[in-house]
Motif scaffolding. Sequence first.
Motif, PDB file in Angstrom:
ATOM      1  N   THR A   1      45.415  47.228  53.305  1.00 15.10           N
ATOM      2  CA  THR A   1      44.252  47.499  54.171  1.00 15.10           C
ATOM      3  C   THR A   1      42.952  47.655  53.575  1.00 15.10           C
ATOM      4  O   THR A   1      41.807  46.772  53.744  1.00 15.10           O
ATOM      5  N   ALA A   2      42.991  48.213  52.386  1.00 14.54           N
ATOM      6  CA  ALA A   2      41.765  48.471  51.519  1.00 14.54           C
ATOM      7  C   ALA A   2      41.375  47.303  50.609  1.00 14.54           C
ATOM      8  O   ALA A   2      40.145  47.054  50.454  1.00 14.54           O
ATOM      9  N   ALA A   3      41.990  46.832  49.945  1.00 11.40           N
ATOM     10  CA  ALA A   3      41.818  45.810  49.086  1.00 11.40           C
ATOM     11  C   ALA A   3      41.049  44.776  49.384  1.00 11.40           C
ATOM     12  O   ALA A   3      40.206  44.020  48.944  1.00 11.40           O
ATOM     13  N   PRO A   4      41.764  43.688  50.851  1.00  5.81           N
ATOM     14  CA  PRO A   4      40.828  42.856  51.232  1.00  5.81           C
ATOM     15  C   PRO A   4      39.337  43.231  51.291  1.00  5.81           C
ATOM     16  O   PRO A   4      38.449  42.602  51.246  1.00  5.81           O
ATOM     17  N   ILE A   5      39.279  44.338  52.187  1.00 11.13           N
ATOM     18  CA  ILE A   5      37.841  44.695  52.423  1.00 11.13           C
ATOM     19  C   ILE A   5      36.619  45.058  51.182  1.00 11.13           C
ATOM     20  O   ILE A   5      35.979  44.546  51.181  1.00 11.13           O
ATOM     21  N   CYS A   6      37.474  45.545  50.180  1.00  6.20           N
ATOM     22  CA  CYS A   6      36.686  46.154  49.105  1.00  6.20           C
ATOM     23  C   CYS A   6      36.378  44.834  48.347  1.00  6.20           C
ATOM     24  O   CYS A   6      35.369  44.713  47.798  1.00  6.20           O
ATOM     25  N   ALA A   7      37.359  43.812  48.199  1.00 10.19           N
ATOM     26  CA  ALA A   7      37.202  42.651  47.430  1.00 10.19           C
ATOM     27  C   ALA A   7      36.052  41.702  48.212  1.00 10.19           C
ATOM     28  O   ALA A   7      35.153  40.918  47.756  1.00 10.19           O
ATOM     29  N   TYR A   8      36.358  41.380  49.579  1.00 13.08           N
ATOM     30  CA  TYR A   8      35.364  40.539  50.237  1.00 13.08           C
ATOM     31  C   TYR A   8      34.245  40.953  50.827  1.00 13.08           C
ATOM     32  O   TYR A   8      33.230  39.911  50.897  1.00 13.08           O
ATOM     33  N   LEU A   9      34.047  42.208  51.104  1.00 17.71           N
ATOM     34  CA  LEU A   9      32.773  42.544  51.735  1.00 17.71           C
ATOM     35  C   LEU A   9      31.949  43.118  50.474  1.00 17.71           C
ATOM     36  O   LEU A   9      30.651  42.992  50.542  1.00 17.71           O
ATOM     37  N   PHE A  10      32.686  44.017  49.622  1.00 12.90           N
ATOM     38  CA  PHE A  10      31.859  44.510  48.383  1.00 12.90           C
ATOM     39  C   PHE A  10      32.001  43.665  47.230  1.00 12.90           C
ATOM     40  O   PHE A  10      31.474  44.349  46.068  1.00 12.90           O
ATOM     41  N   ASN A  11      32.400  42.704  46.974  1.00 15.19           N
ATOM     42  CA  ASN A  11      32.745  42.196  45.834  1.00 15.19           C
ATOM     43  C   ASN A  11      33.670  42.768  44.768  1.00 15.19           C
ATOM     44  O   ASN A  11      33.279  42.805  43.693  1.00 15.19           O
ATOM     45  N   GLY A  12      34.470  43.689  45.053  1.00 14.07           N
ATOM     46  CA  GLY A  12      35.145  44.655  44.446  1.00 14.07           C
ATOM     47  C   GLY A  12      34.548  45.940  43.899  1.00 14.07           C
ATOM     48  O   GLY A  12      35.202  46.773  43.391  1.00 14.07           O
ATOM     49  N   ILE A  13      33.205  46.137  44.289  1.00 16.74           N
ATOM     50  CA  ILE A  13      32.372  47.127  43.622  1.00 16.74           C
ATOM     51  C   ILE A  13      32.114  48.304  44.680  1.00 16.74           C
ATOM     52  O   ILE A  13      31.750  47.840  45.706  1.00 16.74           O
ATOM     53  N   THR A  14      32.696  49.276  44.593  1.00 16.85           N
ATOM     54  CA  THR A  14      32.274  50.555  45.552  1.00 16.85           C
ATOM     55  C   THR A  14      31.713  51.590  44.784  1.00 16.85           C
ATOM     56  O   THR A  14      31.613  51.502  43.625  1.00 16.85           O
ATOM     57  N   ALA A  15      31.695  52.849  45.414  1.00 18.22           N
ATOM     58  CA  ALA A  15      31.057  54.043  44.804  1.00 18.22           C
ATOM     59  C   ALA A  15      32.061  54.725  44.066  1.00 18.22           C
ATOM     60  O   ALA A  15      31.963  56.111  43.678  1.00 18.22           O
ATOM     61  N   SER A  16      33.383  54.369  43.832  1.00 20.17           N
ATOM     62  CA  SER A  16      34.386  54.920  43.140  1.00 20.17           C
ATOM     63  C   SER A  16      34.525  54.471  41.625  1.00 20.17           C
ATOM     64  O   SER A  16      34.109  53.641  41.450  1.00 20.17           O
ATOM     65  N   GLY A  17      35.268  55.286  41.028  1.00 22.02           N
ATOM     66  CA  GLY A  17      35.532  55.227  39.682  1.00 22.02           C
ATOM     67  C   GLY A  17      36.370  53.769  39.542  1.00 22.02           C
ATOM     68  O   GLY A  17      36.573  53.391  38.300  1.00 22.02           O
ATOM     69  N   SER A  18      37.049  53.397  40.291  1.00 22.56           N
ATOM     70  CA  SER A  18      38.139  52.258  40.151  1.00 22.56           C
ATOM     71  C   SER A  18      37.010  51.026  39.990  1.00 22.56           C
ATOM     72  O   SER A  18      37.839  49.972  39.579  1.00 22.56           O
ATOM     73  N   SER A  19      36.004  51.220  40.261  1.00 23.19           N
ATOM     74  CA  SER A  19      35.029  50.034  40.101  1.00 23.19           C
ATOM     75  C   SER A  19      35.056  49.612  38.677  1.00 23.19           C
ATOM     76  O   SER A  19      34.484  48.601  38.210  1.00 23.19           O
ATOM     77  N   LEU A  20      34.952  50.623  37.856  1.00 20.03           N
ATOM     78  CA  LEU A  20      34.943  50.218  36.530  1.00 20.03           C
ATOM     79  C   LEU A  20      36.195  49.528  35.985  1.00 20.03           C
ATOM     80  O   LEU A  20      36.106  48.518  35.148  1.00 20.03           O
ATOM     81  N   ILE A  21      37.290  49.831  36.486  1.00 25.68           N
ATOM     82  CA  ILE A  21      38.478  48.919  36.216  1.00 25.68           C
ATOM     83  C   ILE A  21      38.423  47.690  36.735  1.00 25.68           C
ATOM     84  O   ILE A  21      38.671  46.507  36.010  1.00 25.68           O
ATOM     85  N   ILE A  22      37.849  47.564  37.940  1.00 23.10           N
ATOM     86  CA  ILE A  22      37.819  46.243  38.459  1.00 23.10           C
ATOM     87  C   ILE A  22      36.927  45.248  37.749  1.00 23.10           C
ATOM     88  O   ILE A  22      36.957  44.308  37.421  1.00 23.10           O
ATOM     89  N   ALA A  23      35.723  45.907  37.513  1.00 26.03           N
ATOM     90  CA  ALA A  23      34.759  45.138  36.637  1.00 26.03           C
ATOM     91  C   ALA A  23      35.431  44.790  35.186  1.00 26.03           C
ATOM     92  O   ALA A  23      34.861  43.705  34.662  1.00 26.03           O
ATOM     93  N   TYR A  24      35.973  45.632  34.782  1.00 22.58           N
ATOM     94  CA  TYR A  24      36.467  45.212  33.317  1.00 22.58           C
ATOM     95  C   TYR A  24      37.611  43.959  33.530  1.00 22.58           C
ATOM     96  O   TYR A  24      37.306  43.131  32.774  1.00 22.58           O
ATOM     97  N   LEU A  25      38.458  44.231  34.482  1.00 20.51           N
ATOM     98  CA  LEU A  25      39.340  43.138  34.825  1.00 20.51           C
ATOM     99  C   LEU A  25      38.622  41.782  35.143  1.00 20.51           C
ATOM    100  O   LEU A  25      39.362  40.991  34.565  1.00 20.51           O
ATOM    101  N   VAL A  26      37.724  41.770  35.934  1.00 19.33           N
ATOM    102  CA  VAL A  26      36.823  40.671  36.265  1.00 19.33           C
ATOM    103  C   VAL A  26      36.121  40.092  34.924  1.00 19.33           C
ATOM    104  O   VAL A  26      36.236  38.939  34.727  1.00 19.33           O
TER     105      VAL A  26
END
Length: 92
Positions: free
Chosen positions: A23-48
Amino acid sequence: MFLGSMWRLLTMIIIVSLVGLVTAAPICAYLFNGITASGSSLIIAYLVAKGTPVFTATLLSGLILDTLDKIVCCLVALELFKRMPKKFINNI
């Protein structure tokens, strides 16, 4: 008996993590382009930055971090529950 309880607990953690991830991954990916206020955004940015698509990076980050987070939270809750006085637990 405790080992059976642990397997049941781990199974429930995985199920809850997967439901949250689906439920959360599609919302985070499409609405916020994978970037949120959590620490996981660092990993997402690295992978991207390494060429992983945003949706896949969001799924991978959530799969790893959310599952670990839920395992730690459940183990802490289990330890707190074990340390509660039996008198209190029997009244629940």
